[in-house]
Design a protein around this motif. Structure first.
Motif, PDB file in Angstrom:
ATOM      1  N   ARG A  83      23.720  15.332  30.803  1.00  0.00           N
ATOM      2  CA  ARG A  83      23.816  16.173  29.606  1.00  0.00           C
ATOM      3  C   ARG A  83      23.895  15.164  28.416  1.00  0.00           C
ATOM      4  N   ASP A  84      23.126  15.587  27.377  1.00  0.00           N
ATOM      5  CA  ASP A  84      23.322  14.891  26.031  1.00  0.00           C
ATOM      6  C   ASP A  84      24.148  15.744  25.001  1.00  0.00           C
ATOM      7  N   THR A  85      25.136  15.403  24.607  1.00  0.00           N
ATOM      8  CA  THR A  85      26.099  16.163  23.680  1.00  0.00           C
ATOM      9  C   THR A  85      26.296  15.099  22.267  1.00  0.00           C
ATOM     10  N   SER A  86      25.261  14.599  22.031  1.00  0.00           N
ATOM     11  CA  SER A  86      25.190  13.898  20.863  1.00  0.00           C
ATOM     12  C   SER A  86      24.566  14.824  19.714  1.00  0.00           C
ATOM     13  N   VAL A  87      24.736  14.380  18.580  1.00  0.00           N
ATOM     14  CA  VAL A  87      24.615  14.932  17.257  1.00  0.00           C
ATOM     15  C   VAL A  87      24.342  14.043  16.021  1.00  0.00           C
ATOM     16  N   THR A  88      23.583  14.031  15.113  1.00  0.00           N
ATOM     17  CA  THR A  88      23.629  13.238  14.108  1.00  0.00           C
ATOM     18  C   THR A  88      24.058  13.852  12.815  1.00  0.00           C
ATOM     19  N   LEU A  89      25.131  13.391  12.067  1.00  0.00           N
ATOM     20  CA  LEU A  89      25.636  14.135  10.902  1.00  0.00           C
ATOM     21  C   LEU A  89      25.478  12.843   9.815  1.00  0.00           C
ATOM     22  N   PHE A  90      24.824  13.212   8.868  1.00  0.00           N
ATOM     23  CA  PHE A  90      24.551  12.348   7.675  1.00  0.00           C
ATOM     24  C   PHE A  90      23.718  11.085   7.906  1.00  0.00           C
ATOM     25  N   GLY A  91      23.052  11.059   9.062  1.00  0.00           N
ATOM     26  CA  GLY A  91      22.239   9.956   9.435  1.00  0.00           C
ATOM     27  C   GLY A  91      22.884   9.148  10.166  1.00  0.00           C
ATOM     28  N   GLU A  92      24.176   9.541  10.813  1.00  0.00           N
ATOM     29  CA  GLU A  92      24.996   8.660  11.770  1.00  0.00           C
ATOM     30  C   GLU A  92      24.896   9.401  13.034  1.00  0.00           C
ATOM     31  N   PRO A  93      24.275   8.603  14.162  1.00  0.00           N
ATOM     32  CA  PRO A  93      24.396   9.263  15.334  1.00  0.00           C
ATOM     33  C   PRO A  93      25.830   9.303  16.083  1.00  0.00           C
ATOM     34  N   LEU A  94      26.080  10.313  16.788  1.00  0.00           N
ATOM     35  CA  LEU A  94      27.584  10.380  17.297  1.00  0.00           C
ATOM     36  C   LEU A  94      27.286  10.831  18.603  1.00  0.00           C
ATOM     37  N   ASP A  95      28.536  10.518  19.417  1.00  0.00           N
ATOM     38  CA  ASP A  95      28.185  10.921  21.005  1.00  0.00           C
ATOM     39  C   ASP A  95      28.530  12.458  21.282  1.00  0.00           C
ATOM     40  N   SER A  96      29.220  13.087  20.138  1.00  0.00           N
ATOM     41  CA  SER A  96      29.690  14.445  20.400  1.00  0.00           C
ATOM     42  C   SER A  96      29.660  15.419  19.000  1.00  0.00           C
ATOM     43  N   PRO A  97      29.571  16.623  19.005  1.00  0.00           N
ATOM     44  CA  PRO A  97      29.737  17.435  17.691  1.00  0.00           C
ATOM     45  C   PRO A  97      30.891  17.544  17.299  1.00  0.00           C
ATOM     46  N   PHE A  98      32.131  16.862  17.742  1.00  0.00           N
ATOM     47  CA  PHE A  98      33.234  17.058  17.079  1.00  0.00           C
ATOM     48  C   PHE A  98      33.681  15.960  16.062  1.00  0.00           C
ATOM     49  N   VAL A  99      34.563  16.534  15.221  1.00  0.00           N
ATOM     50  CA  VAL A  99      35.007  15.717  14.072  1.00  0.00           C
ATOM     51  C   VAL A  99      36.469  16.278  13.830  1.00  0.00           C
ATOM     52  N   LEU A 406      33.385  19.975  27.174  1.00  0.00           N
ATOM     53  CA  LEU A 406      31.912  20.145  26.592  1.00  0.00           C
ATOM     54  C   LEU A 406      30.940  19.550  27.746  1.00  0.00           C
ATOM     55  N   ASP A 407      31.090  18.358  28.157  1.00  0.00           N
ATOM     56  CA  ASP A 407      30.240  17.922  29.051  1.00  0.00           C
ATOM     57  C   ASP A 407      29.984  18.758  30.390  1.00  0.00           C
ATOM     58  N   ILE A 408      30.942  19.212  30.829  1.00  0.00           N
ATOM     59  CA  ILE A 408      30.981  19.938  32.076  1.00  0.00           C
ATOM     60  C   ILE A 408      30.457  21.559  31.963  1.00  0.00           C
ATOM     61  N   SER A 409      31.056  21.890  30.719  1.00  0.00           N
ATOM     62  CA  SER A 409      30.770  23.286  30.356  1.00  0.00           C
ATOM     63  C   SER A 409      29.156  23.467  30.188  1.00  0.00           C
ATOM     64  N   LEU A 410      28.831  22.436  29.495  1.00  0.00           N
ATOM     65  CA  LEU A 410      27.329  22.522  29.316  1.00  0.00           C
ATOM     66  C   LEU A 410      26.424  22.569  30.495  1.00  0.00           C
ATOM     67  N   GLY A 411      26.996  21.709  31.547  1.00  0.00           N
ATOM     68  CA  GLY A 411      26.126  21.736  33.035  1.00  0.00           C
ATOM     69  C   GLY A 411      26.180  22.971  33.362  1.00  0.00           C
ATOM     70  N   LEU A 412      27.419  23.586  33.541  1.00  0.00           N
ATOM     71  CA  LEU A 412      27.831  24.839  34.014  1.00  0.00           C
ATOM     72  C   LEU A 412      26.941  25.811  33.576  1.00  0.00           C
ATOM     73  N   MET A 413      26.309  25.803  32.205  1.00  0.00           N
ATOM     74  CA  MET A 413      25.483  26.637  31.646  1.00  0.00           C
ATOM     75  C   MET A 413      24.020  26.443  31.830  1.00  0.00           C
ATOM     76  N   GLY A 414      23.811  25.370  32.344  1.00  0.00           N
ATOM     77  CA  GLY A 414      22.284  25.075  32.699  1.00  0.00           C
ATOM     78  C   GLY A 414      21.826  24.583  31.370  1.00  0.00           C
ATOM     79  N   VAL A 415      22.453  23.646  30.652  1.00  0.00           N
ATOM     80  CA  VAL A 415      22.086  22.975  29.501  1.00  0.00           C
ATOM     81  C   VAL A 415      22.097  21.609  29.531  1.00  0.00           C
ATOM     82  N   SER A 416      21.173  20.953  29.398  1.00  0.00           N
ATOM     83  CA  SER A 416      21.185  19.512  29.398  1.00  0.00           C
ATOM     84  C   SER A 416      20.962  18.854  27.962  1.00  0.00           C
ATOM     85  N   ASP A 417      20.886  19.606  26.887  1.00  0.00           N
ATOM     86  CA  ASP A 417      20.895  19.014  25.516  1.00  0.00           C
ATOM     87  C   ASP A 417      21.528  19.853  24.619  1.00  0.00           C
ATOM     88  N   ILE A 418      22.684  19.406  23.970  1.00  0.00           N
ATOM     89  CA  ILE A 418      23.382  20.400  23.157  1.00  0.00           C
ATOM     90  C   ILE A 418      22.535  20.925  21.799  1.00  0.00           C
TER      91      ILE A 418
END
Length: 431
Positions: A83-99, A406-418
């Motif tokens: 599962r890929d939970t990464s996002v990019t904010l202001f050009g900076e790659p982050l491991d999760s969508p949380f701030v 987040l990681d587990i819930s995405l898996g249970l939803m059948g989502v591999s990329d956030i």
């Protein structure tokens, strides 16, 4: 092919294995238990300030109820090994969508305050939003963050000089963006604080950004110069025990030694100056546009609830919107932020960066917000509860829980990329 377990299952297994030896998590995983444990560690004043909201607290309740009006729709037989939970904010790659949302006066729950939060942010590489009402100067917080992306949240009070000085300081200290909060141009009707007769700023708490600012220092000096000897002697006559305690608190928090501060008029003058300049009821879009001449950093507008305001901010070229009602702390009876998110995303289109907060207690909440159009989700009170319980380690635990769920819930939803989360994964609840 790697045999390493995804992050969510790793943490889950660690907790269950520790349970075999009778060890439970120091920081509760359940959101209600987390608050209950933290509340026992807080003073009544701290509980009122941190957990209290405006008026009857209807807005805070509506924030939570709004999540119940939406349901997640999982899909089956979809490979989700990774599962890929990464996002990019202001050009900076982050491991999760949380701030980390901006929260002031963290010293009310832990002595290390914002420094402990920054340590946890650095450990988990979660962007921290540093508040104007932080207990520690932004430069010290930035040093503790050790290269982790951070944003500076600006309360633009009645002094442009102080506001612009803080923006320049944030830029020099390495902030990635400026977050201008619009919904707190004056304090809301916070009934728990009013019943306690307690405003932390009046006790010198949460003004570390101000007492370290050169432009604010000029205002304090001017205030002292304008105070007549007669006014000074009148203020110092027959002090009450409560006033003496308040002066002690101000003096402890003001830069310099306690002994020197107790003899100095500066700590009290700093508090009075802050209280005088905090509110600003005439800030409009024209003034906000002036920030472009002050900084080259991306600018987020925080507190957006109406589609027309979102459209205006977009028209003026601001880089991102932060959908928030301040966790229900400002206007009693306001719409929940999740409803505002839906309206704003429809208005500004798919490309504009939207941060969401207000009422988020679990990663499942965050998934709903992401499916409804949020680009990232800010965590507020939960991390402060972790701070109250175990300082930096407590904040890290809360952030780890969010990431694991987040990681587990995405898996249970059948989502591999956030990035694939959208309206097909959510529907309105049916009565």
């Amino acid at each position: 092919m790697t045999n390493e377990l995804p992050a969510g299952r790793r943490l889950q297994n660690l907790i269950y294995r520790a349970g075999l030896y009778g060890r439970r998590p120091h920081v509760p995983v359940n959101s209600t238990a987390l608050y209950d444990a933290a509340a026992k560690k807080m003073s009544p004043r701290a509980r009122g300030y941190i957990n209290g909201s405006a008026g009857t607290e209807a807005t805070a309740a509506a924030n939570r109820t709004a999540f119940d009006r939406w349901q997640l729709v999982p899909r089956m037989a979809t490979p989700v090994t990774v599962r890929d939970t990464s996002v990019t904010l202001f050009g900076e790659p982050l491991d999760s969508p949380f701030v980390l949302a901006p929260i002031g006066v963290a010293e009310m729950v832990h002595q290390q305050a914002d420094l402990a939060t920054a340590e946890a942010a650095a450990t988990t590489r979660t962007p921290m939003t540093v508040s104007t009402q932080a207990s520690v100067p932004m430069e010290k917080i930035a040093a503790k963050l050790a290269g982790t992306p951070w944003y500076y949240q600006l309360y633009w009070g009645s002094s442009d000089e102080v506001a612009f000085s803080m923006v320049r300081r944030a830029e020099a200290a390495g902030a990635s963006a400026i977050v201008v909060t619009l919904d707190t141009f004056m304090l809301g009707w916070r009934t728990q604080d009013l019943d306690n007769g307690f405003l932390p700023f009046a006790h010198g708490m949460g003004i570390g950004q101000y007492t370290s600012d050169p432009e604010f220092a000029k205002l304090v000096e001017a205030r002292l110069q304008a105070t007549s000897p007669k006014e000074k002697s009148s203020d110092e006559a027959r002090p009450t025990l409560a006033a003496v305690r308040a002066l002690m608190n101000m003096s402890r928090r003001y830069p310099g030694s306690l002994r020197q501060n107790l003899r100095s008029p500066y700590p009290r003058a700093a508090v009075e100056t802050f209280l005088e300049i905090f509110s600003r009821t005439d800030l409009g879009w024209t003034e906000l546009a002036r920030l472009r001449d002050t900084t080259d950093l991306p600018i987020m507008i925080k507190g957006i609830q109406h589609a027309d305001d979102a459209r205006q901010a977009q028209r003026l070229g601001f880089d991102a919107l932060w959908i928030s009602n301040h966790g229900g702390r400002q206007l009693d009876g306001a719409i929940p932020s999740l409803d505002a998110l839906v309206d704003v995303r429809q208005t500004v289109g798919a490309e504009m960066l939207l941060i969401f907060d207000s009422g988020v207690r679990t990663a499942a909440d965050a998934i709903k917000a992401l499916a409804l159009g949020a680009s990232a989700v800010a965590i507020g009170r939960p991390y402060l509860y972790g701070l109250a319980l175990h300082g930096a380690a407590g904040v890290s635990s809360v952030l780890d829980y969010f990431a694991a769920e987040l990681d587990i819930s995405l898996g249970l939803m059948g989502v591999s990329d956030i990035a694939d989360l959208d309206e097909q994964h959510i529907r309105p609840a049916r009565s």
